[in-house]
Design an enzyme around this catalytic site. Structure first.
Site, short mmCIF file in Angstrom:
data_model
loop_
_atom_site.label_atom_id
_atom_site.label_comp_id
_atom_site.label_asym_id
_atom_site.label_seq_id
_atom_site.Cartn_x
_atom_site.Cartn_y
_atom_site.Cartn_z
N TYR A 334 34.71 58.59 39.50
CA TYR A 334 33.98 58.31 38.26
C TYR A 334 34.06 56.82 37.94
O TYR A 334 35.16 56.26 37.93
CB TYR A 334 34.57 59.15 37.11
CG TYR A 334 34.04 58.78 35.75
CD1 TYR A 334 32.70 58.98 35.43
CD2 TYR A 334 34.86 58.23 34.79
CE1 TYR A 334 32.20 58.65 34.19
CE2 TYR A 334 34.37 57.89 33.53
CZ TYR A 334 33.04 58.10 33.23
OH TYR A 334 32.55 57.76 32.01
N CYS A 335 32.90 56.20 37.73
CA CYS A 335 32.82 54.80 37.30
C CYS A 335 33.58 53.90 38.29
O CYS A 335 33.34 53.94 39.48
CB CYS A 335 33.35 54.66 35.86
SG CYS A 335 33.03 53.08 35.06
N LEU A 336 34.51 53.09 37.82
CA LEU A 336 35.27 52.21 38.69
C LEU A 336 36.07 53.00 39.73
O LEU A 336 36.26 52.54 40.87
CB LEU A 336 36.21 51.33 37.84
CG LEU A 336 37.16 50.39 38.56
CD1 LEU A 336 36.42 49.50 39.53
CD2 LEU A 336 37.94 49.57 37.55
N GLY A 338 34.97 55.56 41.20
CA GLY A 338 34.02 55.85 42.27
C GLY A 338 33.83 54.68 43.21
O GLY A 338 33.68 54.86 44.42
N LEU A 362 30.12 59.64 40.25
CA LEU A 362 29.57 59.81 38.91
C LEU A 362 29.46 58.44 38.25
O LEU A 362 30.48 57.83 37.94
CB LEU A 362 30.45 60.74 38.07
CG LEU A 362 30.81 62.09 38.71
CD1 LEU A 362 31.77 62.86 37.80
CD2 LEU A 362 29.55 62.90 38.99
#
Length: 514
Positions: A334-336, A338, A362
């Site tokens: 998720y985000c960073l 990811g 994500l």
């Protein structure tokens, strides 16, 4: 959470020799004397950090100078603006005439602008206030765009500054010019303003004491949120690995590993029982593991991106190999988190390691050539400014990130909040997502500097030049199927930027725009 049953990480993250990352240099490595002088300079200038603005003064001034000089040197643009101003003045006068005819509203705000949605704004004497403001806003949009010769980055910054100023002086922000507030004040004989003053004092006190916002007490971690039963199965210097057991009779053979961003707490993926990816997965027979990152302290200033890779993703995969041996992993970033997962997957693919079964991203960027509105705060000058701010304590404080994100959405996060809580005197119930958003974290000096320079400034991962274990990694080395999600209104990871991963890999990909 139960106590760990796996061995703890023995190698402290600061034990290996520290030096400049290979991508930070500019050809010839700096001499020890230069490094020492830069250290002394940073320590001296960091004294002013508490009073420094979130945007580097040099960046802001250079953008303003670039815009004003190019505007001054373009008679055609000046004539266009003068002509447009005359048109807007004419429209303003016609609006006054239309009021007498009963048709005062002809300039509509942007679709996302809800400040003047109430019907009371469409009646005199408030309609001309709103209409003239919207005409003024249109002129400034024209004035700060398409100036010949103006750098794109500076144009975005000037547009952003003009938008901030316009949001500040909007008639919706003041008691005397907001019909909704005036009616509420008259109906309550001013009690709404007294309540609003009490709310403002309470918010200031909470900010001063570093307490969560009003209403966050409803979402105590482990009670109102992050309440899916789990246990800690690994703890090292940088993270805890949580394991969640399936609630079904039959269990999928392959586990799921969640790699969240460390800019916020992990439980965005286990928000409430009704809004929990973790609960959904365990209720559908998956064994779920989630990384909970440590909130760094000043002594963690030298933690870098490679520490997060080694002590985070790789350490978690090692633990999963011990707990569910021989099973490939469905990894979710998720985000960073990811971004970190993607570069780790590329390094594993380069080495011929088949630990991963699939990878889900994500709102995670791998190509930072179009990073969206967040790029307003990121250039060489701004990176140097942030490094100076961080050098005193070795951290980027959560308050500094909070200011930047609030400025990006000032209309919603500052002025709409002020209107509702301070002028109307109404406290809206805090949602779980906002309580999580207020539960911010700090970022280590080294990691944040590497992140800005490697990804935002130089885009090394997308260019195949990011170095892992002495060798550059290429996203084409990822061979597992990828499922990625982007969202239309995301200003941190714009969906077009997320989608660019399709151009960087050869593996099967599914993209969802939400």
């Amino acid at each position: 959470m139960s106590t760990p049953h796996l061995p703890q990480e023995k190698t402290p993250p600061g034990s290996r020799e520290r030096g400049m990352s290979p991508w930070l240099g500019r050809g010839v490595p700096p001499s020890p004397d230069l490094i020492e002088r830069q250290r002394i300079e940073r320590e001296l200038t960091a004294f002013w950090a508490p009073w420094s603005p979130p945007v580097a003064p040099a960046t802001a001034l250079s953008a303003l100078f670039d815009w004003s000089m190019h505007l001054m040197m373009s008679p055609a643009k000046q004539w266009e603006l003068m002509d447009f101003a005359a048109q807007q003045w004419h429209r303003a006068w016609m609006l006054l005439a239309d009021i007498e005819c009963g048709h005062p509203w002809c300039v509509d705000p942007l679709p996302q602008d809800k400040r003047f949605a109430d019907e009371r704004w469409h009646q005199p004497p408030f309609a001309p206030l709103a209409q003239n403001f919207l005409l003024w806003q249109q002129w400034w949009e024209r004035a700060t765009s398409a100036v010949p010769g103006l750098q794109s980055h500076h144009e975005q910054m000037v547009e952003f500054a003009a938008r901030q100023w316009l949001d500040l002086v909007s008639p919706s922000n003041f008691v005397a010019t907001n019909p909704v507030v005036l009616e509420q004040t008259a109906r309550e004989h001013g009690m709404n303003l007294l309540r609003g003053a009490a709310h403002a004092i309470d918010d200031l006190e909470r900010e001063w004491l570093d307490q969560p916002p009003a209403g966050a007490e409803m979402y105590e971690v482990g009670v109102g949120t992050a309440c899916t039963p789990g246990k800690v199965v690994l703890r090292n210097a940088l993270m805890e690995l949580l394991q969640y057991t399936p609630t079904t009779d039959t269990v999928h053979a392959e586990p799921v590993l969640l790699v969240p961003a460390w800019i916020m707490k992990y439980y965005v993926l286990d928000l409430t029982p009704q809004e929990s990816l973790v609960k959904y997965l365990v209720d559908h027979g998956f064994t779920v593991f989630a990384i909970s990152w440590k909130n760094p302290l000043p002594e963690d200033r030298d933690l870098g991106l490679d520490d997060y890779r080694r002590l985070g993703v790789l350490a978690a995969l090692d633990a999963l190999e011990h707990i569910v041996p021989g099973r490939a992993v469905h990894a979710v970033g998720y985000c960073l988190g990811g971004t970190l997962l993607a570069l780790t997957a590329a390094a594993l693919g380069r080495a011929g390691n088949h630990r991963l079964k699939t990878m889900t991203l994500l709102a995670a960027q791998t190509d930072f050539s179009e990073p969206g509105e967040l790029s307003l705060f990121i250039d060489e000058s701004q990176a140097e400014h942030l490094e100076t701010l961080m050098s005193r304590r070795g951290l980027l404080e959560k308050e500094q990130m909070k200011i930047s994100f609030q400025l990006l959405r000032s209309r919603d996060l500052i002025w709409s909040y002020r209107l509702m809580n301070y002028l109307l005197g109404e406290r809206q119930a805090l949602r779980a997502l906002m309580a999580w958003n207020a539960d911010g974290t700090r970022l280590p000096y080294r990691m944040h500097s590497e992140y800005l320079r490697a990804f935002y400034l130089h885009n090394l991962l997308a260019r195949g030049e990011y170095v892992v274990d002495g060798e550059s990694v290429d996203l084409t080395d990822i061979h597992v199927p990828i499922f990625s999600v982007g969202t239309v209104q995301d200003h941190v990871a714009p969906w077009r930027s997320v989608y660019r991963l399709h151009r960087l890999t050869d593996t099967d990909q599914t993209f969802v725009l939400a």
